[in-house]
Design a protein around this motif. Structure first.
Motif, PDB file in Angstrom:
ATOM      1  N   ASP A 156      -4.623   8.112  -5.213  1.00 36.21           N
ATOM      2  CA  ASP A 156      -5.575   8.669  -4.241  1.00 36.21           C
ATOM      3  C   ASP A 156      -6.811   9.235  -4.935  1.00 36.21           C
ATOM      4  O   ASP A 156      -7.914   9.189  -4.389  1.00 36.21           O
ATOM      5  CB  ASP A 156      -4.885   9.757  -3.396  1.00 36.21           C
ATOM      6  CG  ASP A 156      -3.852   9.167  -2.442  1.00 36.21           C
ATOM      7  OD1 ASP A 156      -3.988   7.971  -2.101  1.00 36.21           O
ATOM      8  OD2 ASP A 156      -2.915   9.885  -2.054  1.00 36.21           O
ATOM      9  N   ARG A 205      -8.913   6.132  -5.735  1.00 39.83           N
ATOM     10  CA  ARG A 205      -9.454   5.495  -4.528  1.00 39.83           C
ATOM     11  C   ARG A 205     -10.381   6.433  -3.748  1.00 39.83           C
ATOM     12  O   ARG A 205     -11.493   6.051  -3.377  1.00 39.83           O
ATOM     13  CB  ARG A 205      -8.304   5.053  -3.599  1.00 39.83           C
ATOM     14  CG  ARG A 205      -7.459   3.909  -4.148  1.00 39.83           C
ATOM     15  CD  ARG A 205      -6.286   3.614  -3.205  1.00 39.83           C
ATOM     16  NE  ARG A 205      -6.749   3.527  -1.831  1.00 39.83           N
ATOM     17  CZ  ARG A 205      -7.317   2.447  -1.302  1.00 39.83           C
ATOM     18  NH1 ARG A 205      -7.428   1.350  -2.018  1.00 39.83           N
ATOM     19  NH2 ARG A 205      -7.746   2.455  -0.052  1.00 39.83           N
ATOM     20  N   PRO A 213      -4.613  -6.831  -7.655  1.00 38.24           N
ATOM     21  CA  PRO A 213      -5.034  -5.896  -8.708  1.00 38.24           C
ATOM     22  C   PRO A 213      -3.859  -5.407  -9.560  1.00 38.24           C
ATOM     23  O   PRO A 213      -3.965  -5.347 -10.798  1.00 38.24           O
ATOM     24  CB  PRO A 213      -5.674  -4.743  -7.918  1.00 38.24           C
ATOM     25  CG  PRO A 213      -6.192  -5.410  -6.674  1.00 38.24           C
ATOM     26  CD  PRO A 213      -5.129  -6.423  -6.332  1.00 38.24           C
ATOM     27  N   THR A 255     -11.566   1.531  -4.993  1.00 42.40           N
ATOM     28  CA  THR A 255     -10.557   1.100  -4.018  1.00 42.40           C
ATOM     29  C   THR A 255      -9.874  -0.213  -4.407  1.00 42.40           C
ATOM     30  O   THR A 255      -9.077  -0.745  -3.638  1.00 42.40           O
ATOM     31  CB  THR A 255     -11.192   0.944  -2.628  1.00 42.40           C
ATOM     32  OG1 THR A 255     -12.331   0.082  -2.747  1.00 42.40           O
ATOM     33  CG2 THR A 255     -11.641   2.282  -2.069  1.00 42.40           C
ATOM     34  N   GLY A 256     -10.185  -0.728  -5.590  1.00 43.95           N
ATOM     35  CA  GLY A 256      -9.484  -1.932  -6.049  1.00 43.95           C
ATOM     36  C   GLY A 256      -8.010  -1.682  -6.304  1.00 43.95           C
ATOM     37  O   GLY A 256      -7.187  -2.583  -6.184  1.00 43.95           O
ATOM     38  N   HIS A 299      -4.598  -0.688  -5.136  1.00 45.60           N
ATOM     39  CA  HIS A 299      -4.036  -0.656  -3.780  1.00 45.60           C
ATOM     40  C   HIS A 299      -2.723   0.120  -3.733  1.00 45.60           C
ATOM     41  O   HIS A 299      -1.995   0.170  -4.722  1.00 45.60           O
ATOM     42  CB  HIS A 299      -3.810  -2.078  -3.284  1.00 45.60           C
ATOM     43  CG  HIS A 299      -5.092  -2.842  -3.125  1.00 45.60           C
ATOM     44  ND1 HIS A 299      -5.154  -4.220  -3.160  1.00 45.60           N
ATOM     45  CD2 HIS A 299      -6.370  -2.424  -2.930  1.00 45.60           C
ATOM     46  CE1 HIS A 299      -6.414  -4.613  -2.989  1.00 45.60           C
ATOM     47  NE2 HIS A 299      -7.174  -3.531  -2.863  1.00 45.60           N
ATOM     48  N   VAL A 300      -2.457   0.678  -2.578  1.00 43.62           N
ATOM     49  CA  VAL A 300      -1.227   1.448  -2.403  1.00 43.62           C
ATOM     50  C   VAL A 300      -0.336   0.693  -1.424  1.00 43.62           C
ATOM     51  O   VAL A 300      -0.673   0.549  -0.255  1.00 43.62           O
ATOM     52  CB  VAL A 300      -1.554   2.861  -1.881  1.00 43.62           C
ATOM     53  CG1 VAL A 300      -0.270   3.639  -1.663  1.00 43.62           C
ATOM     54  CG2 VAL A 300      -2.454   3.591  -2.870  1.00 43.62           C
ATOM     55  N   VAL A 312      -8.364  -2.279 -12.054  1.00 43.82           N
ATOM     56  CA  VAL A 312      -8.817  -3.674 -11.908  1.00 43.82           C
ATOM     57  C   VAL A 312     -10.332  -3.773 -12.046  1.00 43.82           C
ATOM     58  O   VAL A 312     -10.850  -4.790 -12.516  1.00 43.82           O
ATOM     59  CB  VAL A 312      -8.334  -4.239 -10.553  1.00 43.82           C
ATOM     60  CG1 VAL A 312      -9.029  -3.559  -9.379  1.00 43.82           C
ATOM     61  CG2 VAL A 312      -8.542  -5.749 -10.488  1.00 43.82           C
ATOM     62  N   GLU A 313     -11.029  -2.701 -11.683  1.00 47.40           N
ATOM     63  CA  GLU A 313     -12.496  -2.744 -11.767  1.00 47.40           C
ATOM     64  C   GLU A 313     -12.985  -2.886 -13.207  1.00 47.40           C
ATOM     65  O   GLU A 313     -14.137  -3.233 -13.437  1.00 47.40           O
ATOM     66  CB  GLU A 313     -13.114  -1.495 -11.127  1.00 47.40           C
ATOM     67  CG  GLU A 313     -13.094  -1.481  -9.589  1.00 47.40           C
ATOM     68  CD  GLU A 313     -11.853  -0.850  -8.989  1.00 47.40           C
ATOM     69  OE1 GLU A 313     -10.882  -0.612  -9.742  1.00 47.40           O
ATOM     70  OE2 GLU A 313     -11.839  -0.596  -7.759  1.00 47.40           O
ATOM     71  N   PHE A 373      -3.769  -8.480  -1.817  1.00 52.60           N
ATOM     72  CA  PHE A 373      -3.420  -7.054  -1.838  1.00 52.60           C
ATOM     73  C   PHE A 373      -2.618  -6.687  -3.082  1.00 52.60           C
ATOM     74  O   PHE A 373      -2.839  -5.628  -3.673  1.00 52.60           O
ATOM     75  CB  PHE A 373      -2.658  -6.659  -0.574  1.00 52.60           C
ATOM     76  CG  PHE A 373      -2.654  -5.183  -0.327  1.00 52.60           C
ATOM     77  CD1 PHE A 373      -3.753  -4.558   0.241  1.00 52.60           C
ATOM     78  CD2 PHE A 373      -1.574  -4.393  -0.699  1.00 52.60           C
ATOM     79  CE1 PHE A 373      -3.778  -3.189   0.450  1.00 52.60           C
ATOM     80  CE2 PHE A 373      -1.587  -3.020  -0.491  1.00 52.60           C
ATOM     81  CZ  PHE A 373      -2.693  -2.413   0.088  1.00 52.60           C
TER      82      PHE A 373
END
Lengths: 161, 788
Positions: free
Chosen positions: A28, A31, A107, A37-38, A40-41, A78-79, A104
């Protein structure tokens, strides 16, 4: 409510400082606080692997890690790999082999793959499948992810002295 | 037929996906990525009971928590949002309502009761935990057979019993033919409940447009058009003030193909508070509340003669549909499809199928990849194998004798479904050739002689895909799922935008639709942008489900692109002072054939839109078209799966060693994407056969609400998958496409059940229950050994 704590860490090579609640998950933080936001949860209990990042170079679940635990650490998401215009070799090999569908889990798969390619021989499909078994994908049946990793491992053999 | 349709350039090639760069770089836009910084978050307090009366809600502690904005119960939403009812034209159907929050009673664990609105998700969840709900437990209604009894307590107050659907199919002389059949096999088959488990949990976010007050709901959904239409009624809003957008969606598999209470709550609260409000499910609530799949008990019997000719089929199907009908599909969707498709791809004169859908205190079931057909195929293919064992025939040979042959199409099966020409026999032969069936049997003999439990399983099936307006995607459903529209335009810069009502959630529709538009229009791939997953894109669209998008959106794309191409050719002919017949369009250029006189799309578009006087005023063209495609009946896709499995005698776990699929989906738009769809479907089928089971105890408590207890296959459980394509004869759909998104999940469970049975044939074990877990296998083997 517990008082916020100061953290300082490196995220994708950039130094970041923030005041965070002790209970804030690293996922969190990445993100929500940093807008990355790459990551993911997918399950929030450490099973699916979608939130996988590299923490001091080792793959880790950012949904099971608190932001405060990453204080003083280096985080790669991932970014850090590549941009849509300039994908990394690993991202390109995923595209070439159609190793993603909904994207989804991707990453987390890429970050796990980064770790595996750095540390594991990946000489057989069985090793590749074992290495990927902590990351769930519901779209691809894993077939093309395995093929992508097989190709990436082979390329690594030919490019590293 | 246009030249492009006969000489495709991009259709048929493994074009790299348009979607990939953004998704690989972590720059996709999933709902949870779109929350504005000042958005409020909703958390739900859900029922902990399977069946109970709500005596009261004490919200004081939650409301007092700093950061909590509101604590909302059903009563507070009255007047803000109306319940939605899943109606049906089907006789003997009892409708139930989808409500935003439980009112009066709860009907399953996980049903949303109270919504807590707060400044962050953390605080909203804190608040939800502080809500006190006082319940009076009501009688358990967890067992489907007990719930179907006439004196059972009734779960939904608006219905007279728990049986929401009761329907029969009959053709030929089922009773007489069965009585006269020289041989009969049969049994009770059980296919347990599944959870779709898209990797992205469900989520939605409502935002309010400043000034105009219009509401946009971003939702992780497969059906933005259906949600828009339903919410327009529920919220009493015109369509231009309500837009539903499915941005990047992280898988669906049917679980995101229904209207959900959370969407109603979030939309209603955003309207009331005039600001952005959203909800993101955690995995537990996703498993608790996203529609489940399958869950049937089937008593079935097959009659046949000494030559293995199938004569009669009889089945009684009890579908445990959970608490209520899901919108829009109704409780009929899943179990009625079991009855509809049970006769399968076989020549079979007499059939009687009786199906009941019974409500129980579990999460509602809805569409899940394959819908009904994984079960119908499991049952029929087990019966066919049991018949082969009885006669001492090879299971491939028995199928060869009974699969409908090329000259017999169109063929109407016992439930009334009509198969158009599809490669039933060809898929069987292709699968056998691909895996080298004869060699596989020899390998099995050697392994068996060495004491190993190795089995080979074959499964053939057919499915109806690309369904048009003649029938509903769900039986009796009153909304139109049989058309799709494509709105294509070349703008004043020469760029092509093609808008659709479908909603990709991993299928790569941006890529495949680009390929079709490029071929039909003569454009370059890079010049085309596909807009989809947005209810504002076209006046009516429903979404992506039921293996329909390639057929319906692909057909609509073709129709629209042909009109635009004609307009482009006419404009170019005028500009180049040539005859229309001499104009070629290729790679974003129009050219007078055999000359170097050519214009780019950009030059034509500029002349058409921007340069005054290039066209006479009354003939100035526009370069756009909006066409709708209705395939009316739809078309038949088919496949044969062959699996080889080995059972570990120590752990009783089943390992899939080989899995081959030979399938006929008509013309392939993108073979790379088709293979990917088959791979994913097979993996879900393997999960359904060996691992996945949503378990409720007798009180209606779910005991598998996380990914530790609900087992999704990992890379280690899935073998290398092999796919062969058969193109028997192109169907009458535009482009010759058949749907293929679900087939992998339809064939795999049956093939594996047959393979496990084959492995244990020396013990006389027939698998009748899926998933065949180590515990079930252990019990079966123990029982068989005791008998011997």
């Amino acid at each position: 409510m517990t008082a916020k704590q100061h953290i300082a860490l490196t995220v994708n090579g950039r130094r970041v400082e923030a005041e965070v609640e002790p209970r804030l998950l690293l996922a969190d933080f990445l993100r929500g606080t940093l807008g990355l936001t790459g990551t993911h949860v997918g399950c929030e209990h450490g099973v699916c692997g979608a939130c996988t990042i590299l923490l001091d170079g080792v793959s880790a679940r950012s949904c099971l890690t608190l932001a405060v635990q990453a204080d003083g650490s280096s985080v790669e998401t991932v970014e850090s790999l590549g941009s849509p215009e300039m994908l990394s070799d690993l991202q390109l090999v995923f595209r070439e082999h159609h190793a993603l569908q909904c994207g989804f889990c991707t990453p987390g798969m890429l970050m796990t793959a980064t770790d595996l390619l750095r540390t594991q021989p990946l000489a057989t499909d069985e090793e590749i499948r074992d290495g990927l078994s902590g990351n769930l994908c519901r779209c691809t049946g894993y077939e093309n992810i395995v093929r992508a990793l097989r190709a990436a491992a082979a390329r690594r053999e030919t490019t590293t002295p | 037929m246009s030249e492009a349709a006969t000489r495709p350039k991009h259709v048929g090639s493994a074009v790299r996906r348009v979607e990939d760069p953004r998704l690989l770089a972590g720059q996709g836009s999933y709902v949870a990525d779109l929350f504005p910084a000042d958005a409020l978050h909703v958390a739900f307090r859900r029922s902990e009971h399977g069946h109970a009366r709500i005596r009261g809600v004490d919200a004081a502690a939650a409301a007092a928590l700093p950061g909590v904005i509101a604590v909302v119960t059903a009563a507070e939403l009255d007047g803000l949002v109306r319940p939605v009812r899943a109606t049906s034209r089907m006789a003997n159907y009892q409708a139930t309502a989808t409500r935003p929050l439980a009112a009066g009673k709860v009907r399953y664990v996980g049903e949303p009761v109270v919504a807590v609105l707060a400044e962050s998700r953390y605080i909203a969840e804190d608040g939800a935990e502080l809500v006190e709900i006082d319940y009076d437990p009501l009688p358990d209604i967890a067992d489907p057979e007990a719930a179907a009894q006439p004196d059972a307590p009734v779960l939904n107050p608006e219905t007279s019993s728990n049986i929401l659907v009761d329907r029969s199919f009959s053709r030929g002389e089922p009773e007489a033919a069965m009585a006269a059949a020289p041989h009969r096999v049969g049994g009770r088959f059980r296919f347990h409940r599944k959870a779709p488990i898209a990797m992205e949990p469900r989520a939605c976010l409502a935002t309010i447009e400043r000034g105009r007050g219009a509401l946009t709901l971003h939702s992780a959904t497969q059906i933005p058009g259906i949600i828009r239409d339903a919410l327009a009624d529920a919220l009493d809003l015109p369509g231009h003030a309500l837009r539903v957008v499915a941005p990047d969606v992280g898988g669906g598999f049917g679980g995101k193909a229904s209207l959900y209470a959370e969407e109603m709550v979030v939309a209603a609260l955003a309207r009331r508070h005039g600001r952005a409000i959203g909800w993101v499910a955690d995995r537990m609530e996703d498993i608790l509340s996203t529609s489940h799949g399958f869950d049937e008990i089937v008593d079935a019997e097959l009659g046949f003669d000494a030559d293995g000719r199938l004569l009669a089929l009889r089945a009684d199907i009890l579908g445990d549909i959970g608490a209520a009908s899901i919108y829009p599909w109704t409780a009929a969707l899943e179990p009625v499809q079991v009855a509809s498709f049970l006769p399968g791809p076989y020549r079979l004169a007499s059939y009687r199928g009786h199906v009941r859908a019974v409500a129980t205190s579990k999460a509602p079931t809805g569409p899940y990849r394959g819908v009904g057909r994984p079960i119908s195929t499991f049952v029929m293919e087990r019966l066919v194998d049991m018949a082969a064992h009885r006669l001492g025939l090879d299971p491939v040979e028995l199928r060869r004798r009974n699969l409908i042959k090329a000259e017999e199409f169109p063929y109407k099966i016992g439930s009334g479904i009509i198969w158009d020409r599809s490669g039933f026999q060809e898929c069987l032969e292709s699968a056998c050739a691909t895996i080298d069936y004869a060699a596989l049997r020899r390998e099995q003999e050697v392994a068996r002689a060495a004491g190993r439990w190795i089995g080979i399983g074959v499964a053939s099936y057919a499915e109806l895909t690309g369904i048009g307006s003649r029938i509903s995607a769900a039986p009796g459903m009153p909304i139109n799922t049989g058309t799709e529209t494509a709105d294509i335009s070349i703008d004043s810069t020469g760029a092509v935008t093609a808008k659709f009502g479908v909603a990709s959630h991993g299928q790569g529709l941006e890529t495949t639709l680009t390929q079709i538009v490029a071929d039909e229009l003569g454009a370059r791939l890079a010049d085309i942008r596909i807009v989809q997953g947005d209810s504002a894109a076209v006046p009516h669209g429903t979404g992506t489900y039921a293996s329909r998008s390639a057929v319906l959106a692909g057909g609509a794309a073709t129709l629209s692109a042909r009109v635009v191409r004609q307009k482009l050719v006419a404009a170019a002919a005028h500009l180049l002072e040539a005859s229309e017949a001499d104009i070629e369009v290729e790679e974003g250029r129009v050219r007078v054939a055999g000359t170097d006189r050519e214009l780019t799309f950009r030059e034509v578009a500029r002349a058409v839109y921007s340069e005054m006087g290039r066209f006479p005023r009354d003939t100035r063209p526009d370069l756009s078209a909006s066409e709708t495609y209705d395939p009316y009946f739809g078309t038949t896709a088919s496949a044969t799966h062959i699996a080889m499995v080995e059972i570990d005698p120590g752990t009783f776990s089943v390992r899939v060693l080989r899995h081959v699929v030979a399938e006929d989906c008509g013309r392939l738009i993108n073979p790379m994407i088709v293979d990917g769809q088959v791979h994913g479907g097979v993996a879900q089928g393997i999960g359904a056969a060996l691992l996945e089971e949503v378990i409720y105890d007798e009180r209606g408590q779910i005991v598998t609400a996380n990914l530790v207890d609900y087992l999704v296959p990992t890379a280690a459980e899935i073998p290398s998958l092999e796919v062969a394509h058969v193109e028997s004869e192109l169907p009458a759909t535009i482009g010759g496409y058949r749907g293929m998104g679900e087939g992998g999940t339809i064939g795999a469970p049956a093939a594996i059940a047959n393979a496990v049975s084959d492995a244990l044939a020396p013990l006389g074990i027939e698998i009748a229950e899926l998933p065949v877990t180590p515990e079930r296998l252990f019990r079966l083997i123990q029982a068989a050994r005791t008998q011997i």
